[in-house]
Write a protein that holds these residues in place. Structure first.
Motif, short mmCIF file in Angstrom:
data_model
loop_
_atom_site.label_atom_id
_atom_site.label_comp_id
_atom_site.label_asym_id
_atom_site.label_seq_id
_atom_site.Cartn_x
_atom_site.Cartn_y
_atom_site.Cartn_z
N ARG A 116 0.63 1.11 9.97
CA ARG A 116 0.52 -0.30 10.40
C ARG A 116 -0.86 -0.85 10.09
NH1 ARG A 116 3.87 1.28 14.78
NH2 ARG A 116 2.02 1.91 15.98
N GLU A 117 -1.89 -0.04 10.36
CA GLU A 117 -3.27 -0.47 10.15
C GLU A 117 -3.56 -0.75 8.68
OE1 GLU A 117 -7.69 1.58 10.35
OE2 GLU A 117 -6.12 2.30 11.71
N MET A 138 0.84 -1.20 0.00
CA MET A 138 0.00 0.00 0.00
C MET A 138 0.87 1.26 0.00
SD MET A 138 -2.98 1.69 0.36
CE MET A 138 -4.24 0.56 0.94
N ARG A 139 0.52 2.20 -0.85
CA ARG A 139 1.17 3.50 -0.87
C ARG A 139 0.21 4.54 -0.29
NH1 ARG A 139 4.08 3.89 -6.85
NH2 ARG A 139 5.58 2.18 -6.53
N LEU A 140 0.76 5.44 0.52
CA LEU A 140 -0.04 6.48 1.15
C LEU A 140 0.48 7.84 0.73
CD1 LEU A 140 -2.30 7.15 3.25
CD2 LEU A 140 -0.48 7.24 4.98
N VAL A 141 -0.40 8.70 0.19
CA VAL A 141 0.00 10.06 -0.17
C VAL A 141 -0.58 11.01 0.87
CG1 VAL A 141 -1.94 10.28 -1.80
CG2 VAL A 141 0.00 11.84 -1.95
N TRP A 142 0.28 11.79 1.49
CA TRP A 142 -0.10 12.71 2.56
C TRP A 142 -0.28 14.10 1.96
CZ3 TRP A 142 3.75 14.01 7.12
CH2 TRP A 142 3.10 14.86 8.02
N LEU A 143 -1.52 14.56 1.94
CA LEU A 143 -1.86 15.85 1.37
C LEU A 143 -1.81 16.93 2.44
CD1 LEU A 143 -4.85 14.54 -0.73
CD2 LEU A 143 -2.63 15.25 -1.65
N ARG A 144 -1.24 18.08 2.08
CA ARG A 144 -1.14 19.19 3.03
C ARG A 144 -1.63 20.47 2.35
NH1 ARG A 144 3.69 16.73 5.31
NH2 ARG A 144 5.13 17.72 3.88
N ASN A 145 -0.72 21.38 2.00
CA ASN A 145 -1.10 22.58 1.25
C ASN A 145 -0.96 22.33 -0.25
OD1 ASN A 145 -1.63 24.08 3.56
ND2 ASN A 145 0.48 24.79 3.74
N ASP A 146 -1.51 21.19 -0.67
CA ASP A 146 -1.45 20.78 -2.08
C ASP A 146 -2.74 20.03 -2.41
OD1 ASP A 146 -1.01 18.62 -0.45
OD2 ASP A 146 0.90 18.03 -1.33
N LEU A 147 -3.87 20.66 -2.12
CA LEU A 147 -5.17 19.99 -2.15
C LEU A 147 -5.75 19.97 -3.56
CD1 LEU A 147 -6.58 21.49 1.18
CD2 LEU A 147 -5.54 19.23 0.81
N ARG A 148 -5.07 19.23 -4.43
CA ARG A 148 -5.49 19.15 -5.83
C ARG A 148 -5.10 17.79 -6.40
NH1 ARG A 148 -0.91 22.31 -5.47
NH2 ARG A 148 0.90 21.54 -6.66
N LEU A 149 -5.77 17.45 -7.50
CA LEU A 149 -5.45 16.22 -8.23
C LEU A 149 -4.42 16.49 -9.32
CD1 LEU A 149 -9.02 14.68 -8.72
CD2 LEU A 149 -7.35 14.13 -6.94
N ALA A 150 -4.60 17.59 -10.05
CA ALA A 150 -3.71 17.89 -11.18
C ALA A 150 -2.40 18.51 -10.70
CB ALA A 150 -4.41 18.83 -12.15
N PHE A 200 1.54 19.13 15.96
CA PHE A 200 2.46 18.40 15.08
C PHE A 200 3.23 17.33 15.84
CE2 PHE A 200 2.99 22.23 11.98
CZ PHE A 200 1.76 21.93 11.43
N ALA A 201 3.47 17.53 17.13
CA ALA A 201 4.24 16.56 17.91
C ALA A 201 3.56 15.20 17.94
CB ALA A 201 4.45 17.09 19.32
N GLU A 202 2.24 15.17 17.77
CA GLU A 202 1.49 13.91 17.81
C GLU A 202 1.45 13.21 16.46
OE1 GLU A 202 -2.41 14.67 19.41
OE2 GLU A 202 -1.63 16.26 20.68
N ALA A 203 1.89 13.89 15.41
CA ALA A 203 1.74 13.35 14.06
C ALA A 203 2.56 12.08 13.81
CB ALA A 203 2.09 14.42 13.02
N PRO A 204 3.83 12.00 14.23
CA PRO A 204 4.61 10.79 13.93
C PRO A 204 3.97 9.51 14.44
CG PRO A 204 6.06 12.56 14.61
CD PRO A 204 4.68 13.04 14.86
N ALA A 205 3.53 9.51 15.69
CA ALA A 205 2.93 8.30 16.25
C ALA A 205 1.61 7.97 15.56
CB ALA A 205 2.72 8.48 17.76
N ALA A 206 0.80 8.99 15.30
CA ALA A 206 -0.49 8.76 14.65
C ALA A 206 -0.30 8.21 13.24
CB ALA A 206 -1.29 10.05 14.62
N LEU A 207 0.67 8.75 12.52
CA LEU A 207 0.94 8.27 11.17
C LEU A 207 1.49 6.84 11.19
CD1 LEU A 207 2.45 11.07 8.88
CD2 LEU A 207 1.00 9.18 8.16
N ALA A 208 2.35 6.55 12.14
CA ALA A 208 2.90 5.20 12.25
C ALA A 208 1.78 4.20 12.52
CB ALA A 208 3.94 5.15 13.37
N ASP A 209 0.85 4.56 13.38
CA ASP A 209 -0.29 3.67 13.67
C ASP A 209 -1.13 3.45 12.42
OD1 ASP A 209 0.49 3.47 16.30
OD2 ASP A 209 -0.97 4.94 17.04
N LEU A 210 -1.40 4.51 11.66
CA LEU A 210 -2.21 4.38 10.45
C LEU A 210 -1.49 3.51 9.42
CD1 LEU A 210 -4.78 5.26 8.91
CD2 LEU A 210 -3.44 7.16 7.98
#
Length: 473
Positions: free
Chosen positions: A90-91, A1-13, A78-88
């Motif tokens: 794994r899931e 599975m590949r995960l793309v993390w969108l931030r200030n780039d909320l577009r498809l093109a 932001f400090a909580e992001a690494p653990a939350a992303l790691a959990d996701l």
């Protein structure tokens, strides 16, 4: 599975991270992280939060139609992001993360922490340039240093762009069967975090809307942009800044559309369309600076010596500026427009910034923060660059002895007072001849419903110049 993390780039093109994530046969999912406490710490305006979340909702539907699920995570900081992303990861069984690079220091530190956390579970991270036409560090002097003056940066940027060209990548192809999408308004935890999610109808979201605005501007206004862009009562600008700030449209798409409209890419002021292109280059300049000079993200001036400027602090004066009660009509109209709509014309941004720093002698950081707390297009690089330019502390800043006269600025750029009368309702019936200096006319009418000028501009200007000269002693 590949995960793309969108931030200030909320577009498809024209989204490098999304495009690379979809380049292959592996299943793809997307992610957006909501960080309410961090957003508040960064003074993110409520109107911008609603705009961004409305676009996330729109993008979630579009991704679902392509068979790509968009996951939402809520972490307060932001400090909580690494653990939350790691959990996701794994899931979902994620093995590779794709994202476009952030340029702000807190976001960069978060991303480094995410990379380290995911490396521990063998998830590889891939980072791309999705925020600039040319990646920060690409445009350097002959001695491999960052340009600190705009004009030579602009020339080098144009040359580098000629070498690389402008290629727009389309939205990814459908990856599977369409998926259901639950609107954000139906998710209790999102509503609890951010309150009312209804977007401002003045700012419709969507890539189609951004492209519509771009095309209208290119067809109707770009050729006259150099003559009309400074007049707030005229629809002479693209009004694309909220869409660029959220990444709903990319600067590359803007340049490509300009080139298609003109049949060439303008290279100098003598060519139609160059003045608008130059504004996009200014945007690039400030973003490159923010990456290469990290102290700009830390409330520090570009010119270190200006850290010792003897700024004043008057809470009542600052409140009058914020609320549009200065007694200078063009300043008050601009601030009331900002407070009501979340947007301000660029010429007006320069006028009110000069007034705060050079007439009231209040620190530019307070103005910068206030703008971020109100602007729908709040962007650290552009906002910081603009405020430091006006204050005389930034890169390529206006000379310290150049102080905008708010009265003559109003007379020059809103000559009939149309913009002023729209937003300063006390002056709605005033004749154009008096609109920029209304106080004598108001006295003759026996009216006291508009404040007297809070400072004498001529006196304030002298003091502002003395502030800067004191640094030379």
């Amino acid at each position: 599975m590949r995960l793309v993390w969108l931030r200030n780039d909320l577009r498809l093109a024209d989204n490098p991270a999304l495009r690379h994530a979809c380049a292959g046969d592996e299943p793809v999912a997307a992610l957006f992280i909501i960080s309410p406490a961090q957003w508040r710490q960064h003074k993110m305006a409520p109107v911008r939060q609603r705009f961004v979340l409305a676009q996330v909702d729109e993008l979630g539907r579009e991704l679902a139609a392509l068979g790509i699920p968009l996951h939402l995570l809520r972490v307060e900081t932001f400090a909580e992001a690494p653990a939350a992303l790691a959990d996701l990861c794994r899931e979902l069984g994620v093995t590779q993360l794709y994202a476009n690079q952030a340029i702000e220091i807190d976001e960069q530190r978060r991303d480094h922490a995410v990379s380290a956390a995911l490396a521990e579970q063998a998830v590889s991270c891939h980072w791309f340039n999705g925020c600039c036409m040319l990646p920060p560090g690409r445009v350097l002097t002959g001695s491999c240093e960052m340009f600190k003056v705009f004009t030579p940066f602009s020339r080098a940027w144009l040359k580098a762009l000629d070498e690389e060209g402008v290629v727009i990548h389309c939205a990814p192809a459908r990856r599977g069967e369409p998926l259901p999408w639950q609107p954000l308004a139906e998710r209790e935890w999102v509503d609890e975090a951010l309150g009312e999610l209804t977007a401002d109808p003045r700012w419709p979201v969507g890539e189609a809307e951004a492209l519509r605005r771009l095309n209208i501007f290119l067809e109707q206004a770009v050729l006259d942009y150099g003559e009309t862009r400074d007049f707030p009562a005229i629809a002479g600008t693209s009004v694309l800044s909220p869409y660029l700030a959220a990444g709903i449209i990319s600067p590359r798409q803007c340049v490509a559309a300009l080139q298609q409209r003109l049949g060439y890419r303008p290279q100098s002021k003598a060519q139609p369309g160059f003045v608008w292109l130059n504004e996009l280059i200014w945007r690039e300049f400030y973003r490159h600076l923010l990456v290469l000079i990290q102290t700009l993200s830390m409330n520090r001036p570009f010119k270190p010596e200006t850290a010792d400027l003897p700024w004043s602090w008057d809470p009542d004066a600052f409140a009058a500026w914020c609320e549009g009660r200065t007694g200078y009509p063009i300043v008050d109209a601009a601030m009331r427009c900002l407070n009501a709509t979340g947007w301000m014309h660029n010429r007006l941004r320069m006028i009110v910034a000069s007034f705060l720093t050079k007439d009231l002698h209040i620190h530019w950081r307070l103005g910068e923060d206030y703008f971020m707390s109100r602007l729908i297009d709040g962007d650290l690089a552009a906002n910081n660059g603009g405020w430091q330019w006006a204050a005389g502390t930034g890169a390529d800043a206006a000379p310290y002895f150049r102080v905008f006269n708010p009265t003559t600025q109003g007379q020059r750029f809103d000559p009939q007072g149309e913009f002023i009368r729209t937003w300063v309702t006390e002056l709605a019936d005033i004749p154009a001849a008096y609109v920029h200096q209304p106080h004598d006319w108001l006295r003759l009418k026996g009216r006291q419903d508009y404040p007297a000028p809070m400072v004498d501009h001529a006196v304030a200007r002298v003091r502002a110049i003395e502030m800067f000269r004191s640094l030379e002693k």
